[in-house]
Design an enzyme around this catalytic site. Structure first.
Site, PDB file in Angstrom:
ATOM      1  N   GLU A  87      32.854  76.560 109.462  1.00 60.26           N
ATOM      2  CA  GLU A  87      34.269  76.175 109.323  1.00 60.26           C
ATOM      3  C   GLU A  87      35.152  77.426 109.382  1.00 60.26           C
ATOM      4  OE1 GLU A  87      34.948  73.485 106.028  1.00 60.26           O
ATOM      5  OE2 GLU A  87      37.121  73.727 106.201  1.00 60.26           O
ATOM      6  N   LYS A 323      34.897  69.745  97.240  1.00 63.74           N
ATOM      7  CA  LYS A 323      34.372  70.090  98.565  1.00 63.74           C
ATOM      8  C   LYS A 323      34.867  71.482  98.950  1.00 63.74           C
ATOM      9  CE  LYS A 323      34.190  70.345 103.232  1.00 63.74           C
ATOM     10  NZ  LYS A 323      34.841  71.359 104.089  1.00 63.74           N
ATOM     11  N   ASP A 339      18.582  77.455  98.441  1.00 62.20           N
ATOM     12  CA  ASP A 339      18.487  76.028  98.735  1.00 62.20           C
ATOM     13  C   ASP A 339      19.852  75.417  98.412  1.00 62.20           C
ATOM     14  OD1 ASP A 339      18.138  73.301  98.660  1.00 62.20           O
ATOM     15  OD2 ASP A 339      16.146  73.398  97.771  1.00 62.20           O
ATOM     16  N   HIS A 448      45.016  77.135 108.385  1.00 61.91           N
ATOM     17  CA  HIS A 448      43.880  76.601 109.136  1.00 61.91           C
ATOM     18  C   HIS A 448      44.088  76.681 110.624  1.00 61.91           C
ATOM     19  CE1 HIS A 448      41.043  73.903 106.670  1.00 61.91           C
ATOM     20  NE2 HIS A 448      41.386  74.956 105.972  1.00 61.91           N
TER      21      HIS A 448
END
Ligand code: NDP
Length: 494
Positions: A87, A323, A339, A448
């Site tokens: 991202e 998130k 992990d 962004h």
């Protein structure tokens, strides 16, 4: 506290220049590893042979961009944070937020228990309900024997390092009731809930806990929690070995001596809800350092607090809030050979289990961070805090065998597992601070879009060397980054 001087303007350099700077700043990391990599910069993809040794049915490998999160000073120590993520804006946002946080001295971070304790669960089935309590008592009374058995037979090397089975708790799980955080608190499962419980109990909104939902008619059973100190490992395999190894002994203890009971060990595996490995990070930034053209620092701080409160109030917002946190935590976890599914599972489960402390009982899922303003006037500071379970390891798994993980860990300062959990918590907090600050001020798109435009340009077929130019053109002349705008750039430029 200060970031290294080379961090300033790092983003404007070419990849080759950035590599040269890192090599110069960390010769002890790069010299031996470049040699081992036959002269190449050692953050390399896996070879197909290595990959074939790692998974079944291997047919290739895939790459991810690796960058460095900069401006992190954690407990006074400047720290470079390797991050691997597809991202575009994640690494830029984390570095930018960490720079603002430097104005308050950087991050303070800690872990809840220095022993790195994981939970291995053993489910004990087929006991009549009235036998649950006596069976639990027999298991608890045999703690010392269980410890000796585990530490001599199933995790002897961990015990030699000072870890191994440290204690045993037993819970009753009742399928007819959803487990509430209160149950877990009563079972002594999570001491960290104590402070939250006190805070929540004082909140009038929490006086009426709603009735628990009825789910299924199955009968209650026992779950034994074997608390295993895993030293520098993530600990999944040692926990599973201890759980499977002790299961027959737990069955015998649950049965007792009367001869009329035949309890059966059901599942035997670690829990990813690693509540004994909580990592906490916090910052305090003078509100004056938050001022923007058109908004004074206190206004910005208040907007940030208000934005974070939305996540406390509403699980739809909390999911997105969290998130964004995991954008940073996950990217650093991937680059550092962890992990990341285990990290994700634990972090989100922790947010759901802490519902007793929820502002609105029953809303359940909570944000991982909190913000508040302390003090007033020119002394006011914005405080930010994150708490999440982080079962990470610097030994075992793939971290020592894969060169790029080894290099990434060395670049991050060769942390211990606890220090690694600090780093991930700080990146998560920085990422979240960047997001709530942008969202509560100019919105997320401005930052962004500049990076997104580069991806669009590549996808539309703009040659690599003209991507920067195309991205700028789309934003200033093309009405924003779209495939049509990229095509218009190509047409306009011939
Ligand atoms: P390992 O099985 O690799 O165990 C750790 C290894 O590191 C052991 O071989 C241990 O040696 C060695 N070691 C050397 N020094 C130390 C030290 N100071 N402290 C601790 N260990 C040391 O990894 P984990 O048990 O950490 O398990 C992680 C792996 O398990 C990950 O790949 C994960 O993806 C996977 N996994 C995850 C699950 C989940 O999350 N639900 C389930 C199953 C697997 P020794 O043997 O001598 O003790």
């Amino acid at each position: 506290a200060a970031a290294p001087a080379w961090a300033s303007g790092f983003y404007k350099l070419s990849v080759a220049e950035r590599r040269a700077i890192l090599q110069q700043a960390f010769p002890e990391v790069f010299e031996p590893e470049i040699q081992a990599a036959g002269g190449e910069f050692p953050l390399l993809p896996l070879s197909t042979d290595q990959a074939d040794n790692m998974v079944e049915n291997c047919v290739g490998t895939m790459g991810l961009p690796v960058g460095v999160g900069l401006n992190f000073v954690i407990n006074g120590r400047p720290t470079v944070v390797p991050m691997a993520v597809e991202e575009p804006s994640v690494i830029a946002a984390a570095s930018n937020a960490a720079k603002t946080i430097l104005a308050g001295g950087g991050f303070a971070a800690s872990t809840s228990d220095p022993r790195n304790v994981m939970i291995a669960q053993v489910q004990i089935l087929d006991l009549p309900e009235e036998q649950l309590a006596p069976a639990a008592e027999r298991i608890l009374a045999a703690q010392e024997a269980l410890r000796q058995e585990a530490n001599s037979r199933f995790c002897a090397s961990m015990a030699k390092r000072g870890g191994g089975l440290v204690s045993v708790t037993v819970r009753t799980v009742d399928p007819a009731r959803l487990a509430s955080a209160q149950d877990l608190f009563d079972a002594g499962v999570c001491p960290s809930f104590e402070a939250r419980h006190a805070r929540a109990a004082a909140d009038p909104a929490n006086q009426d806990t709603p009735a628990l939902e009825v789910r299924s008619p199955r009968t209650p059973y026992l779950v034994v929690h074997l608390l295993v100190a895993v030293c520098e490992a993530m600990g999944a395999n040692v926990c599973n070995t201890v759980a499977e190894g002790l299961a027959p002994m737990l069955e015998r203890l649950a049965a007792g001596d009367a001869g009329d009971l035949a309890p059966r060990a059901g599942l035997r595996i670690l829990s990813n809800l690693a509540i004994h490995r909580l990592a906490r990070a916090s910052f305090r930034v003078p509100v004056a350092a938050l001022a923007r053209p058109g908004s004074d620092g206190l206004q910005v701080a208040q907007r940030i607090v208000e934005a974070a409160a939305f996540a406390h109030d509403d699980p739809f917002r909390a999911a997105t809030h969290n998130k964004g946190i995991m954008n940073g935590v996950g990217a650093a976890a991937v680059a550092l050979g962890q992990d990341w599914r285990a990290v994700e599972a634990g972090a989100h489960a922790f947010c759901a289990v802490d519902q007793y402390a929820a502002k609105r009982p029953g809303s359940g899922y909570q944000p991982m961070t909190q913000y508040w303003v302390e003090g007033a006037g020119p002394d006011a500071v914005l405080r930010g805090e994150i708490e999440l379970p982080l079962a990470v390891g610097t030994k075992g798994g793939a971290v020592t065998t894969v060169q790029s993980y080894r290099v990434a860990l060395a670049l991050a300062g060769s942390p211990t597992s606890a220090e690694l959990s600090h780093i991930l918590a700080c990146v998560g907090l920085a990422q979240n601070f960047a997001a709530v600050r942008a969202l509560s001020l100019e919105g997320i798109n401005r930052g962004h879009m500049a990076l997104h435009a580069r991806n669009i340009a590549v996808a539309a077929g703009v040659p690599t060397e003209r991507v920067t130019e195309a991205a700028a053109w789309m934003i200033t002349h093309g009405g924003g980054p779209t495939t049509d705008a990229a095509k218009a750039f190509l047409a306009a430029q011939g």
